[in-house]
Design an enzyme around this catalytic site. Structure first.
Site, short mmCIF file in Angstrom:
data_model
loop_
_atom_site.label_atom_id
_atom_site.label_comp_id
_atom_site.label_asym_id
_atom_site.label_seq_id
_atom_site.Cartn_x
_atom_site.Cartn_y
_atom_site.Cartn_z
N GLU A 51 39.39 47.40 34.32
CA GLU A 51 39.25 45.95 34.16
C GLU A 51 39.99 45.57 32.90
O GLU A 51 39.65 46.05 31.82
CB GLU A 51 37.78 45.59 33.97
CG GLU A 51 37.01 45.38 35.25
CD GLU A 51 35.55 45.04 34.95
OE1 GLU A 51 34.74 45.23 35.86
OE2 GLU A 51 35.24 44.63 33.81
N ASP A 62 30.16 36.69 26.38
CA ASP A 62 30.38 37.98 25.74
C ASP A 62 29.63 38.12 24.43
O ASP A 62 29.50 37.16 23.67
CB ASP A 62 31.88 38.20 25.49
CG ASP A 62 32.60 38.61 26.77
OD1 ASP A 62 32.21 39.64 27.35
OD2 ASP A 62 33.50 37.88 27.20
#
Lengths: 270, 407
Positions: A51, A62
């Protein structure tokens, strides 16, 4: 080719009696040159799927590790366009490792959905995860990717109930990314006992491989998670290990490769 | 922009939370169930008699509504144009319009069984208002505030702490309002079950832009009744500053269907629109997706969000509420802008002519009121929203105009 490269990654891992290893790395971190080498080396080390995060200025989902990686990448002038170049160069030598782009919607929308999807196909991107583009909103992205045979991958989370799960798994291909904890990346540790039932529910509903991510930092956690799923995703732990090595002047590319090898071994099924 | 015909502006947003192409629900999957549950609860309670009675009772006895509509006689005389009226939102409890929305949302949070409140704040006005309603209803409160704003709005930080809230300085990114909002969203993703996120501006994922607008539209409803009582007619124009858009939409929304009322929003031009130090998302940006909605944003060619700048912390945001973007593209509203220096001048003029210290945010609207009043001319009427009081800004202003605050 694209979608099938992801399916192949899961088939290979299954044949070897292990969970597929999905590793996350931020494009352009710690430097654009090293970032390219990390892709090559974690693939050699054993990542079945990589990824690649493309940076966004406001990474709302995040935790601190990937936030900081995004800031470093942006300071290194990394863009979505340059992320595609990174993949194109990677594909010169590597045709087997599946590549999934992961990030936030605005850089994609800014590039334009059709152009983005075309770039994915041209450069060898196999799948896309847009964190802030839920099924209710992702028609434009979905249509573009489908026309180019690139997989749309969505996240299922602990808050996704059975009713909603149907919506989440509709129209996707490649795999389902199950987020193990309600939280941002890289903070809470995974609790495999707590997610067991939910993961089986997702597996039986989706008829696609399920990869589990968020909160896997150790080989032990990788091993335990591998027992539940078709794949395991590790992100923040790799981002931290690479950046700390780079900062200390150590060989972060070799450290990344070793990390991939260790995690691949840990992901073996009992 | 082509002006389109809209029979009923109150028909927006649609069932997908869209105002034309703007708005929507662009959030991570973890939050989708929360957003949908909030929408369901809002739709259930907004017309509920108990809810409405409790809300309006608090608005009267706790906030002190209705706020006056005041004829600014000396300012009117100074410019020599249309009559200028102020909607005095700075006289509300806590000193700004923010409390209207916070009360609405906390009543909803209580009914949804939520036990913890989070909020983001820029200037600190929304943080203070949230801390206030949390104290009033006995819920723990965590306010995220950019570290840079913590520094320049220290009186409000102290007020929040006195009210029992925890203030969490955000050191990521530009350390201003957008980063505070990122951090609040991260908190909500991590605590989706017990936590209610009170967003202070008419932005964010649906239903926030609608809900905040509806709770704030008490401003425009009152202003309409009050101007009819005072002048026997609707105003020729209404004016408000634009940060995210809560005070602006609060004033504008009840007037949208009155097509003869001109609508002016004033963005923050910082050091100038020709520099990279401003916060005028509509004058200098283009549509994109941030913080859960599609709207005009300051961004670069790669879709990275640019740093906004304004002397006013409450306007220092690179986006704008989606309904304001819609009003731009449809031509219903006209947007102007005001620089830091012009806002400072307007602040001083209003203070000396009217004896009202306006916050730096509405000072941006005040800086354009002369041109608007002259344009409309004598015999006309214009209403401007004084969305907050300027006490919180005195240190910033002293610093900017080079005055020793003690001297």
């Amino acid at each position: 080719m694209p979608v099938s490269r992801i399916s192949k990654a899961f088939e290979n891992a299954k044949a070897e009696n292990r969970a597929a290893l999905v590793l996350y790395t931020m494009a352009g971190d710690p430097t654009p040159e090293i970032s390219a080498k990390i892709l090559e080396n974690i693939a050699e080390g054993g990542a079945d799927i990589i990824e690649i995060g493309f940076p966004f200025s406001d990474p709302m989902a995040d935790g601190i590790s990937i936030q900081k990686a995004a800031i470093r990448a942006l300071e290194n002038k990394m863009t979505l366009k340059k992320t595609f170049e990174l993949v194109r160069n990677f594909r010169v030598k590597n045709q087997n490792t599946a590549i999934v782009l992961m990030g936030y919607l605005n850089p994609i929308e800014s590039m334009g959905y059709a152009k983005f999807a075309q770039n994915c196909a041209d450069c060898g991107v196999d799948g896309v995860i847009a964190v802030d583009d839920p099924p209710e909103e992702d028609m434009e992205l979905r249509t573009g990717l489908k026309a180019n045979d690139v997989a749309l991958i969505r996240l299922a989370t602990p808050t996704t109930d059975e009713h909603r799960l149907k919506k989440v798994i509709k129209d996707i291909s490649g795999f389902v990314y199950y987020v193990s904890v309600a939280g941002v990346t890289g903070t809470k540790a995974i609790d495999t006992d707590a997610i067991k039932d939910k993961v089986s529910l997702v597996k039986s509903a989706a008829k696609l491989p399920v990869a589990i991510g968020f909160g896997i930092r150790t080989e032990e956690a990788a091993h335990n998670t591998a027992q539940l799923a078709d794949g395991i995703v590790i992100g923040a732990a790799l981002v931290d290990i690479v950046f700390n090595a780079y900062k200390d002047g150590n060989d972060c590319v070799k450290i990344a490769k070793d990390f991939a090898m260790r995690m691949k071994n840990a992901a073996v099924k009992n | 922009m082509n002006k389109q015909l809209h029979n009923d502006w109150s028909a927006y947003p649609d069932e997908n939370g869209r105002f034309g192409q703007f708005g929507g629900r662009f959030v991570a999957e973890t939050l989708m169930p929360n957003i949908l549950a909030l929408e369901e609860a809002y739709n259930k309670y907004k017309d509920d008699e108990d809810f409405k009675t409790e809300f309006s009772g608090l608005m009267t006895h706790y906030v002190g509504r209705p706020s006056p509509l005041y004829f600014a006689e000396r300012l009117t005389e100074y410019y020599g144009g249309a009559k200028i009226y102020f909607k005095r939102e700075e006289l509300n409890h806590t000193g700004a319009h923010k409390i209207n929305n916070c009360l609405g949302q906390i009543l909803l949070a209580k009914r949804m069984g939520k036990t913890r409140i989070i909020a983001e704040t820029g200037a600190g006005q929304h943080g203070v208002a949230t801390a206030t309603v949390c104290a009033r209803f006995g819920l723990p409160c965590m306010v995220y505030m950019g570290a840079k704003d913590v520094e320049r709005q220290s009186p409000n930080v102290f007020r929040m702490k006195l009210l029992g809230a925890e203030v969490n300085p955000v050191t990521s990114g530009t350390q201003t309002l957008k980063d505070a909002m990122n951090e609040a969203l991260r908190d909500w993703v991590s605590n989706p079950h017990d936590t209610f996120y009170i967003i202070g501006t008419a932005a964010g994922p649906h239903p926030y832009p609608q809900m905040v607008r509806d709770f704030q539209s008490v401003i425009g409803k009152e202003a309409k009744e009050q101007i009819l009582a005072a002048e026997g007619r609707l105003p020729d124009a209404i004016v408000a500053c634009i940060g995210g858009g809560s005070n602006a939409l609060g004033l504008f929304h009840p007037f949208l269907n009155d097509e003869n009322v001109k609508i002016y929003g004033v963005e923050a031009a910082g050091l100038g629109l020709d520099t990279d130090k401003h916060a005028a998302a509509m004058a200098g940006g283009r549509p994109g997706v941030l913080h859960g909605n599609r709207t005009y944003l300051l961004q670069d060619d790669d879709g990275q969000i640019l740093d906004a700048h304004s002397i006013s912390a409450g306007l220092d945001y690179p986006g704008v509420g989606p309904e304001l973007s819609f009003l731009k593209d449809t031509g219903r509203a006209t947007y102007l802008s005001t620089t830091d220096d012009e806002a400072l001048e307007a602040f001083q003029l209003c203070s000396r002519l009217e004896g009202i210290l306006p916050a730096l945010e509405p000072s941006h609207a005040l800086a354009r009121i002369g041109e608007i009043a002259k344009d409309i001319g004598k015999g006309g009427v214009v209403v401007l929203n004084i969305s907050g009081r300027g006490d919180k800004d005195i240190f910033t202003i002293a610093n900017a105009i080079g005055t020793d605050i003690g001297g």
